[in-house]
Design a protein around this motif. Structure first.
Motif, short mmCIF file in Angstrom:
data_model
loop_
_atom_site.label_atom_id
_atom_site.label_comp_id
_atom_site.label_asym_id
_atom_site.label_seq_id
_atom_site.Cartn_x
_atom_site.Cartn_y
_atom_site.Cartn_z
N VAL A 655 0.84 -1.20 0.00
CA VAL A 655 0.00 0.00 0.00
C VAL A 655 0.87 1.25 0.00
O VAL A 655 2.07 1.19 0.29
CB VAL A 655 -0.93 -0.01 1.23
N PRO A 656 0.30 2.42 -0.29
CA PRO A 656 1.09 3.64 -0.37
C PRO A 656 1.87 3.99 0.90
O PRO A 656 2.93 4.61 0.82
CB PRO A 656 0.04 4.72 -0.68
N ALA A 657 1.37 3.59 2.08
CA ALA A 657 2.05 3.94 3.33
C ALA A 657 3.46 3.41 3.38
O ALA A 657 4.32 3.97 4.06
CB ALA A 657 1.25 3.41 4.52
N ASN A 661 4.39 8.07 1.97
CA ASN A 661 3.48 9.10 1.47
C ASN A 661 2.16 8.43 1.08
O ASN A 661 2.09 7.72 0.07
CB ASN A 661 4.07 9.84 0.28
N ALA A 662 1.13 8.64 1.88
CA ALA A 662 -0.15 7.98 1.64
C ALA A 662 -0.84 8.46 0.37
O ALA A 662 -1.78 7.84 -0.10
CB ALA A 662 -1.08 8.21 2.84
N ASN A 663 -0.37 9.57 -0.18
CA ASN A 663 -1.00 10.12 -1.38
C ASN A 663 -0.36 9.61 -2.67
O ASN A 663 -0.79 9.95 -3.76
CB ASN A 663 -0.94 11.65 -1.34
N GLU A 664 0.68 8.79 -2.55
CA GLU A 664 1.32 8.23 -3.73
C GLU A 664 0.58 6.99 -4.21
O GLU A 664 -0.38 6.53 -3.60
CB GLU A 664 2.79 7.90 -3.42
N ILE A 678 4.98 2.48 -11.93
CA ILE A 678 3.85 1.78 -12.54
C ILE A 678 3.55 2.31 -13.94
O ILE A 678 3.06 1.58 -14.80
CB ILE A 678 2.60 1.88 -11.64
N HIS A 679 3.87 3.56 -14.18
CA HIS A 679 3.58 4.16 -15.48
C HIS A 679 4.58 3.73 -16.55
O HIS A 679 4.36 3.97 -17.74
CB HIS A 679 3.57 5.68 -15.36
N LYS A 680 5.68 3.10 -16.12
CA LYS A 680 6.70 2.68 -17.07
C LYS A 680 6.81 1.16 -17.16
O LYS A 680 7.74 0.64 -17.78
CB LYS A 680 8.06 3.28 -16.68
#
Length: 717
Positions: A655-657, A661-664, A678-680
């Motif tokens: 998970v992002p935590a 950074n929880a917003n990532e 993930i975009h690459k």
């Protein structure tokens, strides 16, 4: 008209006229009104002032529960202003005054929410002082429970924790009160009793028995003025309670009106950082946003055709893999050991010893499949890591509002496949059992293990009760030696040719770490730098516990080596203990604080003894069974074939935590522990991730189309 009927009519009209009389007569003195028919009644203004004061204090006290005193390194020079701002009083003052200094209205938002709850309670009960007593009691218990949980696990109370109480775990929860919290607990009880007695006294002396004066007795019930008051009360209740329910229900859902309203006032959710969310946005708001959770969004294109195609796809992949495999999973006894809070403390920045706390496990790891596991938790969340290991499902695919699947998801599932059921298919009566050296209802394990179809669940209480379980020195929890002895004892009750899946959760290294052990050599061996005295005490106690686990685990594996049956052990730490306060302050340390140790080991009677599977440096617990299958050269189901491919493409996920950074986005690691963008990612990997979401949705909240296929079936002799 008969005389009797006439008298009855006169009495009814008299009663109605009495109801129409003004409630108050006479002058007001010092906020009190009185007449010859009633006891003294408080002025409405007094009720309002008391209500505002109560909710103001409740908001502050609830926030106090999630705050922590600052810890500074020994010898650090801190100016008085900074010390005050960092103190509990300073933090509470800032929580209120930021409305004027920063135009941040988080305090006001929490005040408004608690006000609505208080008003709804008041409209239901219609007795002001009884409402004050109940509301105050709940806030006091909530705040103190928060204070203790933050101390022990660095996380606040969440709605799922209420299942502990409903499951009859009150006694066990009380045992988690830290030694330095006894005075707070006693003070809270005394304050609670004083408030309740004071409210009872005022309820008896206050002439205003009902805040909205309603009569339910005939003939006054049908009086026009009485009916107006009843209707007003219930309409008010429906409107306010409806608004509150709708707000709370939608608060945890992205882009809902409730979330948008809260965001417009001040809310800034940090879903994966529960303690940060509570401290920044207010404890009540952090709690309420988790009341209603969305398990996961329905993937676009989810339907029966899609799921049947996926089943066929991974059936072909399983056939390809199985052509290279020579054994079956059920040819082996598999013991999956969740070692509570186990990890190498020397990997944490700033922590070091001149004596190795885990030499045996370090040596074991060098000879077999092993590495580091990326955990979604820090300081807590044991059940989540266990859930991933038993099901192969990842928290990274769930909505961020789903915090504890064991309590929020599994009890509601119609189909809950888990890996132990592979052994049940061959031995329905005793193919799998679970063992936990603590109480069985924690995290709803008793119910969940039944849902997972374990034949028996051995624990410290209940029908299958463990005996000869002892702590070390003055520690609170069962030693790992006791746990391992219990496993050996249970295995000895089966014939040598029987094979089981055994789920184990230990307790030895659970927090707190309060100098439990005698002759702790790690006090002298500690060479850590830049940490506080409290940290040092906790870390030294924890390191001694790790050392005990290290020697006990080596002895346990030696005993398994003497058994004339193939046994494979999956050993892993679930999360780091929440004791590294200094390291935690640096966001760059987030990954290090989410990496624990694991290994997959087979005894001498197993053909996979001393085997080391490829690409094992990094993993996450959802991959353990797929890795164990590779380690044992065992044939796989279509589901395990998918997880095998998924692990090859994305070795670890969380998970992002875990990134700090929880917003990532979710965290994805390669086999060197480096973050994957993930975009690459190549299209093949993106397809696997998309397939994962389809599979997890179908199992968790979908139509269970995979249930009627052979997706979970492994080859059996």
């Amino acid at each position: 008209m008969s005389e009797a009927h006439h008298k009855k009519t006169v009495r009814r009209n008299s009663a109605m006229r009495e109801m129409e009389k003004p409630v108050f007569t006479g002058p007001a003195h010092h906020g009190i009104r009185s007449n010859r028919y009633q006891k003294p009644q408080l002025n409405w203004f007094v009720y309002i002032i008391i209500s505002i004061s109560l909710i103001f204090c409740s908001t502050l006290f609830a926030q106090w529960g999630v705050l922590a005193k600052p810890e500074y390194p020994t010898g650090a020079q801190i100016d008085p202003e900074t010390m005050f701002n960092d103190s509990l009083r300073g933090q509470l003052l800032h929580f209120v005054t930021q409305m004027w200094t920063d135009h941040d209205f988080k305090f006001l938002l929490n005040f408004m929410v608690l006000s609505l709850i208080f008003i709804v309670l008041l409209l239901i009960i219609n007795r002001f002082w009884i409402c004050v007593a109940i509301f105050s009691s709940v806030i006091i218990v909530y705040a103190i429970a928060n204070h203790f949980k933050v101390q022990l696990r660095n996380e606040p109370i969440i709605p799922a924790d209420l299942n502990f109480i409903s499951g009859g775990n009150t006694k066990q929860i009380v045992s988690f009160i830290p030694p330095n919290g006894i005075s707070i607990a006693i003070g809270g009880v005394c304050g609670l009793v004083a408030i309740i007695l004071f409210c009872i006294l005022l309820q008896c002396t206050d002439g205003r028995k009902g805040l909205i004066r309603c009569s339910w007795r005939k003939p006054a019930l049908m009086a026009k003025s009485n009916l107006k008051r009843i209707v007003t009360r219930f309409i008010s209740l429906i409107v306010i309670a409806g608004f509150l329910f709708s707000f709370v229900y939608s608060l945890g859902n992205k882009n809902s009106w409730g979330q948008q309203l809260a965001d417009g006032i001040a809310d800034d959710p940090q879903i994966w950082n529960s303690i940060g969310d509570a401290r920044s946005n207010g404890a009540p708001m952090a709690f309420l946003r988790l009341v209603h959770t969305n398990t996961m969004d329905k993937p676009h294109g989810y339907n029966k055709t899609t799921m049947l195609a996926l089943s066929e796809k991974y059936q072909s992949e399983a056939s390809r893999i199985n052509r290279q495999r020579s054994t079956n999973l059920t040819d082996n006894t598999v013991i999956m050991i969740l070692s509570e809070s186990y990890s190498d403390p020397t990997r944490v920045p700033g922590i070091s010893f001149n004596q190795d706390p885990m030499p045996n496990i370090r040596d074991i790891k060098s000879q077999t499949t092993s590495g580091l596991m990326l955990s979604p938790g820090y300081g807590g969340g044991t059940a989540n890591i266990e859930y991933q290991a038993l099901t192969g499902l990842s928290l990274a695919n769930y909505d961020s509002s789903l915090s504890v699947p064991y309590q929020q998801l599994v009890p509601k599932q119609k189909w809950a496949p888990s890996f132990n059921q592979i052994w049940n298919a061959k031995r329905p009566a005793d193919g799998s059992f679970a063992l936990h050296t603590y109480y069985r209802n924690m995290y709803s394990r008793a119910d969940d293990y039944r849902k997972f179809k374990f034949s028996k669940f051995w624990a410290m209480d209940g029908k299958y009760k463990l005996t000869d379980i002892n702590p070390i020195d003055s520690s609170w929890y069962a030693s790992d030696t006791s746990t391992y002895n219990a496993i050996v004892d249970k295995l000895g009750q089966y014939h040598d040719d029987s094979k089981q899946f055994v789920q184990v959760a230990t307790m030895q290294n659970h927090s707190p770490y309060d100098n439990w052990y005698n002759d702790n050599e790690f006090k002298d061996a500690d060479t850590s730098t830049g940490i506080t005295d409290d940290e040092r005490k906790n870390i030294e106690t924890y390191a001694k516990g790790v050392s005990y686990t290290d020697s006990a685990t080596a002895d346990f594996l030696n005993k398994l080596d003497q058994m004339d049956r193939p046994i494979t052990v999956i050993f892993y730490g679930d999360h780091l203990p929440g004791i590294y306060e200094t390291a935690e302050k640096n966001p760059s340390n987030a990954l290090a604080l989410h990496e624990t140790d694991y290994f997959i080991w087979s005894n001498a009677a197993s053909a996979s003894s001393h085997e080391k599977a490829s690409q094992s440096n990094y993993t996450s617990s959802n991959y353990f069974m797929a890795q164990a299958s590779e380690h044992m050269n065992a044939k796989v189901s279509p589901y395990l074939a998918f997880l095998t491919d998924m692990h090859a493409a994305v070795p670890a996920m969380s998970v992002p935590a875990a990134s700090g950074n929880a917003n990532e986005d979710n965290v994805y690691l390669d086999d060197n522990g480096k973050k994957m963008d993930i975009h690459k990612l190549p299209q093949s990997t993106r397809t696997l991730l998309e397939d994962y979401r389809f599979i997890q949705y179908d199992i968790s909240v979908g139509k269970n189309y995979l249930r009627d296929t052979n997706f979970m079936d492994v080859p059996l002799k």
